[in-house]
Motif scaffolding. Structure first.
Motif, PDB file in Angstrom:
ATOM      1  N   VAL A   1       0.854  -1.205   0.108  1.00 40.37           N
ATOM      2  CA  VAL A   1      -0.115   0.356   0.052  1.00 40.37           C
ATOM      3  C   VAL A   1       0.678   1.260  -0.073  1.00 40.37           C
ATOM      4  O   VAL A   1       0.690   2.091  -0.760  1.00 40.37           O
ATOM      5  CB  VAL A   1      -1.134  -0.064   1.153  1.00 40.37           C
ATOM      6  N   TRP A   2       1.811   1.183   0.878  1.00 48.91           N
ATOM      7  CA  TRP A   2       2.748   2.651   0.862  1.00 48.91           C
ATOM      8  C   TRP A   2       3.470   2.846  -0.141  1.00 48.91           C
ATOM      9  O   TRP A   2       3.657   3.958  -0.448  1.00 48.91           O
ATOM     10  CB  TRP A   2       3.751   2.263   2.159  1.00 48.91           C
TER      11      TRP A   2
ATOM     12  N   ARG B   1      -5.431   1.352   7.932  1.00 49.13           N
ATOM     13  CA  ARG B   1      -4.906   2.820   7.989  1.00 49.13           C
ATOM     14  C   ARG B   1      -5.648   3.806   8.851  1.00 49.13           C
ATOM     15  O   ARG B   1      -4.987   4.431   9.813  1.00 49.13           O
ATOM     16  CB  ARG B   1      -4.786   3.386   6.452  1.00 49.13           C
TER      17      ARG B   1
ATOM     18  N   SER C   1      -4.602   3.822  12.595  1.00 46.87           N
ATOM     19  CA  SER C   1      -3.197   3.762  13.033  1.00 46.87           C
ATOM     20  C   SER C   1      -2.681   4.841  12.914  1.00 46.87           C
ATOM     21  O   SER C   1      -2.526   5.869  12.380  1.00 46.87           O
ATOM     22  CB  SER C   1      -2.437   2.731  12.028  1.00 46.87           C
ATOM     23  N   ARG C   2      -1.620   5.153  14.010  1.00 46.60           N
ATOM     24  CA  ARG C   2      -0.796   6.411  14.098  1.00 46.60           C
ATOM     25  C   ARG C   2       0.701   6.113  13.880  1.00 46.60           C
ATOM     26  O   ARG C   2       1.353   7.352  13.506  1.00 46.60           O
ATOM     27  CB  ARG C   2      -0.494   6.857  15.467  1.00 46.60           C
ATOM     28  N   THR C   3       1.189   4.926  13.756  1.00 46.47           N
ATOM     29  CA  THR C   3       2.643   4.518  13.393  1.00 46.47           C
ATOM     30  C   THR C   3       2.534   3.441  12.406  1.00 46.47           C
ATOM     31  O   THR C   3       1.617   2.616  12.136  1.00 46.47           O
ATOM     32  CB  THR C   3       3.474   4.081  14.631  1.00 46.47           C
ATOM     33  N   PRO C   4       3.625   3.096  11.383  1.00 49.70           N
ATOM     34  CA  PRO C   4       3.772   1.981  10.694  1.00 49.70           C
ATOM     35  C   PRO C   4       3.742   0.517  11.253  1.00 49.70           C
ATOM     36  O   PRO C   4       2.927  -0.086  10.704  1.00 49.70           O
ATOM     37  CB  PRO C   4       5.176   2.267   9.985  1.00 49.70           C
TER      38      PRO C   4
ATOM     39  N   MET D   1      -0.094   0.191  12.284  1.00 52.50           N
ATOM     40  CA  MET D   1      -0.634  -0.348  11.031  1.00 52.50           C
ATOM     41  C   MET D   1      -0.497  -1.736  10.721  1.00 52.50           C
ATOM     42  O   MET D   1      -1.565  -2.387  10.337  1.00 52.50           O
ATOM     43  CB  MET D   1      -0.467   0.552   9.812  1.00 52.50           C
TER      44      MET D   1
END
Lengths: 264, 245
Positions: A28-29, A204, A207-210, A213
């Protein structure tokens, strides 16, 4: 406990969901959704080759998936329009695979099992392969986690920190090939990309951080597997697609909740 | 011994030569600014120094164990990637909370460690990138047009911060800038680049050099008015005008 086919199916689905969660986040990223599709679709060619040369399906699919993923990696950034190139590769791999399977007249193959998965027929051996592969993917991504994130943010930033972005791309490519090979039994080649992308996308807004997530994607993927299989059992629907449907519903609900929260 | 020594560097993309026979050295603690028109190979030079592009000829020699902090031109954070400032700063390795606070303070930021990167203003974002570069205690700080998208006051403040950082930590700084009048006062040395090194020296020397004025004209910013006089020769750089930034 493993004698129950439904328990084996659930464990297989959870194995795939756990491997797909961190990898799916990177898909996704890095906007690699189509890349995942191309690799997964190529796997059907691997199935045909494995049957023709009586190799294990796992070895056949992982080889072809890896070759496809490496081809796409090599061609990327050379001035081709990426979506066109991937569209050509993904669908021709699928078509060639289907044609190749049709040549194998001597062997009776349930093509649907490879296209849509056959999670209810997972054996103990399959389960070992799926969990082994999933553990390998999670270990690989966990080992390179910071480097992968840095390379995803900015390639020059990675170079300045002594990270080679091409090597990190290779790590993801390898992880993708393994995931495709282990997921083919669970959801089939047509829906592998869905297992990668949908739980990650659903995670997504929460979440606040990778890391958050990736964890949330694992939770959503696992819940989708458990609920989807239960629904398939009760409603007598195909198992793989039912799992993906539940994941899709969770995506809709997290997206709705977050946009409502933003509006409030 | 210099921190970085560039010998006769050539960089090309395919058949196109972006840099030819560029030599320069950066010494401890100095602030060097690279100026040059669009497509003059400034970014390529910086990328060669950090190792992101391979030289076609020549080489880049880094001092043994030199730590480099790099602030990219711009960094697009994809909306799909959740990232707090603290998490971003921890990416470069094992970093403690006090170190994060120190780097943020040094970069001139309040405690934004819990904020999402995508929610920061342009100026704050550049300072977070600066904080990230500073967290590894670099000997050499590399900045690629770090103030793009900031207004004049914002970029002046940013460069003041860079000077302050140099004073406090003693690190050398190599930066690319368009905003000559803002940067020049802070620079020890200016290198004017247009595919090759046109001229270099102290800001005053470069600003009055004919090669420099051939590239930038005489009216670049108020501060340069001091040095304005007529060209005594013309400079042609047609081969390089389309080169990649």
């Amino acid at each position: 406990m493993l004698d129950d086919f439904l328990i084996r199916a659930t464990l297989a689905g959870i194995g795939v969901a756990l491997a797909a969660a961190p990898l799916g986040c990177f898909v996704v990223w890095r906007r690699m959704a189509y890349f995942g599709d191309a690799t997964a679709h190529a796997a059907i060619l691997g199935v045909a080759l494995a049957l023709a040369f009586s190799m294990s399906i796992f070895v056949g699919t992982i080889t072809v998936a890896l070759v496809m993923a490496l081809t796409v990696s090599a061609l990327s950034g050379r001035g081709y329009a990426m979506d066109t190139l991937l569209g050509v590769l993904a669908h021709s791999a699928l078509a060639f695979g289907l044609v190749a399977v049709s040549f194998l007249s001597g062997i009776r193959i349930d093509l649907m099992a490879y296209l849509f998965g056959d999670i209810l027929a997972v054996s103990r051996g399959d389960l070992a392969v799926i969990w082994g592969g999933a553990a390998l993917v999670v270990a690989l991504i966990g080992w390179r986690w910071s480097a992968l994130l840095t390379a995803t943010l900015n390639e020059d930033l990675a170079h300045a920190s002594g990270i080679d972005p091409r090597r990190e791309q290779l790590v993801l490519t390898l992880a993708l090939a393994i995931t495709v090979a282990v997921a083919i039994k669970v959801v089939g080649v047509l829906l592998i990309a869905a297992m990668l992308i949908i739980p990650a996308a659903a995670a997504r807004p929460l979440s606040r951080t990778p890391e958050g997530m990736a964890l949330m994607a694992a939770v959503i993927g696992t819940l989708s597997t458990v609920i989807g299989l239960r629904a398939a059992f009760v409603l007598d629907t195909p198992a793989g697609p039912s799992i993906v449907c539940i994941a899709a519903l969770s995506f809709v609900s997290t997206t709705l909740v977050s946009s409502l929260r933003r509006a409030a | 011994m210099s921190l970085v020594h560039v010998h006769d560097l050539n960089v090309s993309y395919g058949a196109r030569t972006v840099l030819s026979r560029v030599s320069l050295r950066i010494d401890k603690g100095e602030i060097v600014t690279i100026v040059g028109p669009n497509g003059s190979g400034k970014t390529s030079l910086l990328r060669a120094i950090i190792g992101a592009v391979k030289p076609a000829a020549g080489h880049v020699q880094r001092a043994e164990g030199v730590r480099m902090g790099y602030v990219p031109q711009k960094l697009h954070i994809d909306e799909t990637l959740p990232m707090t400032v603290a998490r971003f700063l921890k990416l470069s390795g094992h970093v403690t909370a006090p170190q994060i606070n120190e780097a943020l303070t040094r970069a001139g930021l309040p405690d934004v460690s819990r904020a999402q990167l995508s929610k920061l203003s342009g100026g704050q974002f550049q300072r977070v990138l600066l904080a990230r570069a500073l967290i590894g205690k670099p000997d050499l700080l590399l900045l690629d047009e770090a103030t793009q998208g900031l207004d004049q006051r914002g970029s002046a403040a940013f460069y003041q911060q860079i000077e302050q950082v140099r004073q406090d930590t003693g690190c050398a700084v190599l930066m690319i800038s368009h905003e000559l009048h803002v940067v020049m006062s802070a620079s020890d040395r200016v290198i004017c680049l247009n595919g090759h090194v046109c001229c270099e020296g102290t800001p005053a020397v470069v600003a009055s050099a004919p090669e420099y004025r051939a590239l930038f004209g005489t009216g670049t910013g108020g501060a340069l008015a001091l040095y304005r006089h007529e060209h005594d020769h013309h400079h042609h750089h047609d081969d390089h005008t389309e080169a990649a930034e």
